[in-house]
Design an enzyme around this catalytic site. Structure first.
Site, PDB file in Angstrom:
ATOM      1  N   ASP A 104       0.856  -1.183   0.000  1.00 31.66           N
ATOM      2  CA  ASP A 104       0.000   0.000   0.000  1.00 31.66           C
ATOM      3  C   ASP A 104       0.900   1.243   0.000  1.00 31.66           C
ATOM      4  O   ASP A 104       1.389   1.637  -1.056  1.00 31.66           O
ATOM      5  CB  ASP A 104      -0.919  -0.086   1.230  1.00 31.66           C
ATOM      6  CG  ASP A 104      -1.970   1.002   1.297  1.00 31.66           C
ATOM      7  OD1 ASP A 104      -2.301   1.572   0.257  1.00 31.66           O
ATOM      8  OD2 ASP A 104      -2.471   1.278   2.402  1.00 31.66           O
ATOM      9  N   ARG A 166     -11.215 -11.715   7.612  1.00 38.73           N
ATOM     10  CA  ARG A 166     -10.030 -12.400   7.088  1.00 38.73           C
ATOM     11  C   ARG A 166     -10.375 -13.741   6.452  1.00 38.73           C
ATOM     12  O   ARG A 166      -9.648 -14.251   5.605  1.00 38.73           O
ATOM     13  CB  ARG A 166      -9.022 -12.656   8.221  1.00 38.73           C
ATOM     14  CG  ARG A 166      -8.402 -11.406   8.817  1.00 38.73           C
ATOM     15  CD  ARG A 166      -7.205 -11.804   9.686  1.00 38.73           C
ATOM     16  NE  ARG A 166      -6.781 -10.731  10.569  1.00 38.73           N
ATOM     17  CZ  ARG A 166      -5.951  -9.754  10.224  1.00 38.73           C
ATOM     18  NH1 ARG A 166      -5.456  -9.689   9.013  1.00 38.73           N
ATOM     19  NH2 ARG A 166      -5.599  -8.835  11.091  1.00 38.73           N
TER      20      ARG A 166
HETATM   21  P1  IMP Z   1       1.788  -0.288   3.901  1.00 37.51           P
HETATM   22  O1  IMP Z   1       2.871  -0.232   4.921  1.00 37.51           O
HETATM   23  O2  IMP Z   1       1.031   0.995   3.818  1.00 37.51           O
HETATM   24  O3  IMP Z   1       2.258  -0.745   2.531  1.00 37.51           O
HETATM   25  O4  IMP Z   1       0.675  -1.249   4.476  1.00 37.51           O
HETATM   26  C1  IMP Z   1       0.683  -2.581   4.313  1.00 37.51           C
HETATM   27  C2  IMP Z   1      -0.297  -3.225   5.262  1.00 37.51           C
HETATM   28  O5  IMP Z   1      -1.460  -2.416   5.441  1.00 37.51           O
HETATM   29  C3  IMP Z   1      -0.779  -4.517   4.696  1.00 37.51           C
HETATM   30  O6  IMP Z   1       0.043  -5.582   5.053  1.00 37.51           O
HETATM   31  C4  IMP Z   1      -2.178  -4.625   5.261  1.00 37.51           C
HETATM   32  O7  IMP Z   1      -2.166  -5.258   6.518  1.00 37.51           O
HETATM   33  C5  IMP Z   1      -2.635  -3.195   5.436  1.00 37.51           C
HETATM   34  N1  IMP Z   1      -3.512  -2.749   4.325  1.00 37.51           N
HETATM   35  C6  IMP Z   1      -3.245  -1.855   3.363  1.00 37.51           C
HETATM   36  N2  IMP Z   1      -4.269  -1.679   2.508  1.00 37.51           N
HETATM   37  C7  IMP Z   1      -5.246  -2.504   2.945  1.00 37.51           C
HETATM   38  C8  IMP Z   1      -6.584  -2.822   2.472  1.00 37.51           C
HETATM   39  O8  IMP Z   1      -7.082  -2.318   1.463  1.00 37.51           O
HETATM   40  N3  IMP Z   1      -7.262  -3.746   3.208  1.00 37.51           N
HETATM   41  C9  IMP Z   1      -6.760  -4.340   4.324  1.00 37.51           C
HETATM   42  N4  IMP Z   1      -5.525  -4.098   4.789  1.00 37.51           N
HETATM   43  C10 IMP Z   1      -4.770  -3.191   4.117  1.00 37.51           C
HETATM   44 MG    MG Z   2      -4.006  -5.522   8.434  1.00 38.61          MG
END
Ligand code: IMP
Ligand code: MG
Length: 181
Positions: A104, A166
């Site tokens: 993300d 989940r």
């Molecule tokens: P990042 O550090 O922003 O890349 O976030 C990664 C983590 O955020 C993932 O491993 C997910 O646990 C959570 N995440 C990000 N987007 C979503 C989503 O659309 N649905 C559920 N969890 C998300």
């Molecule tokens: Mg999560």
């Protein structure tokens, strides 16, 4: 097929599409690691379903291990990086493949890569089932990627909102009213 959950707006990726993509990713990893024994590092909890399917699609001897890192809290926006549960094996001189549910902002993976590099892994590759490029703030390149998805909050196949959903076997878009109320 299972009935759509009442909090889901629509199915984004079906069980069949997930199964086919996992087979492709498993075949690619199998081809790339011939003669090697990689460690699959599953980032809990979101990647547990993907990991369980993917490891059975890899035709190699592999080690598996698990980490819990938190960067999210209980909302829908990314936050700070913290190790909640560390690895139980030494990754020094090992080939590591990080298995993530979704890329993300990129904060979680960029922090994790730095840490595993510091610990002396021979190689570190990244495998994420989903990629949400619109929200990237840290630069991260995936070696194995399942699906590129739009900037919507998704649930199912391991992914949660506030620890729910989940266990859905498909990936769905969460209804906005669920997280705005
Ligand atoms: P990042 O550090 O922003 O890349 O976030 C990664 C983590 O955020 C993932 O491993 C997910 O646990 C959570 N995440 C990000 N987007 C979503 C989503 O659309 N649905 C559920 N969890 C998300
Ligand atoms: Mg999560």
């Amino acid at each position: 097929m299972m009935k759509l959950h009442k909090d889901a707006k629509s199915v984004l990726i079906s069980e069949e599409q997930l199964a086919e993509k996992v087979r492709e990713l498993g075949a690619a990893i199998t081809a790339d690691y011939q003669g090697k024994r990689p460690i699959l590092v599953c980032i809990l909890k979101g990647s547990v379903v993907f990991m369980a399917d993917l490891m059975r699609a890899i035709d190699l001897n592999v080690d598996i291990d698990f980490m819990v890192v938190s960067s999210y809290g209980s909302g829908t926006k990314s936050g700070r990086f913290k190790i909640v549960k560390d690895l139980s094996v030494d990754i020094h001189d090992r080939d590591v493949i990080i298995i993530e549910d979704i890329l993300d902002s990129g904060n979680t993976l960029s922090n994790l890569i730095k840490l595993l590099e510091y610990r002396g892994a021979t190689s570190i590759k990244l495998c994420a089932l989903l990629n949400k490029p619109d929200r990237r703030t840290a630069e991260v390149t995936l070696d194995y990627e399942g699906f590129i998805i739009p900037d919507e909050f998704v649930i199912g196949y391991g992914l949660d909102y506030d620890e729910t959903y989940r266990n859905l076997p498909y990936i769905a878009v969460l209804k906005e009213e669920v997280y705005t109320k």
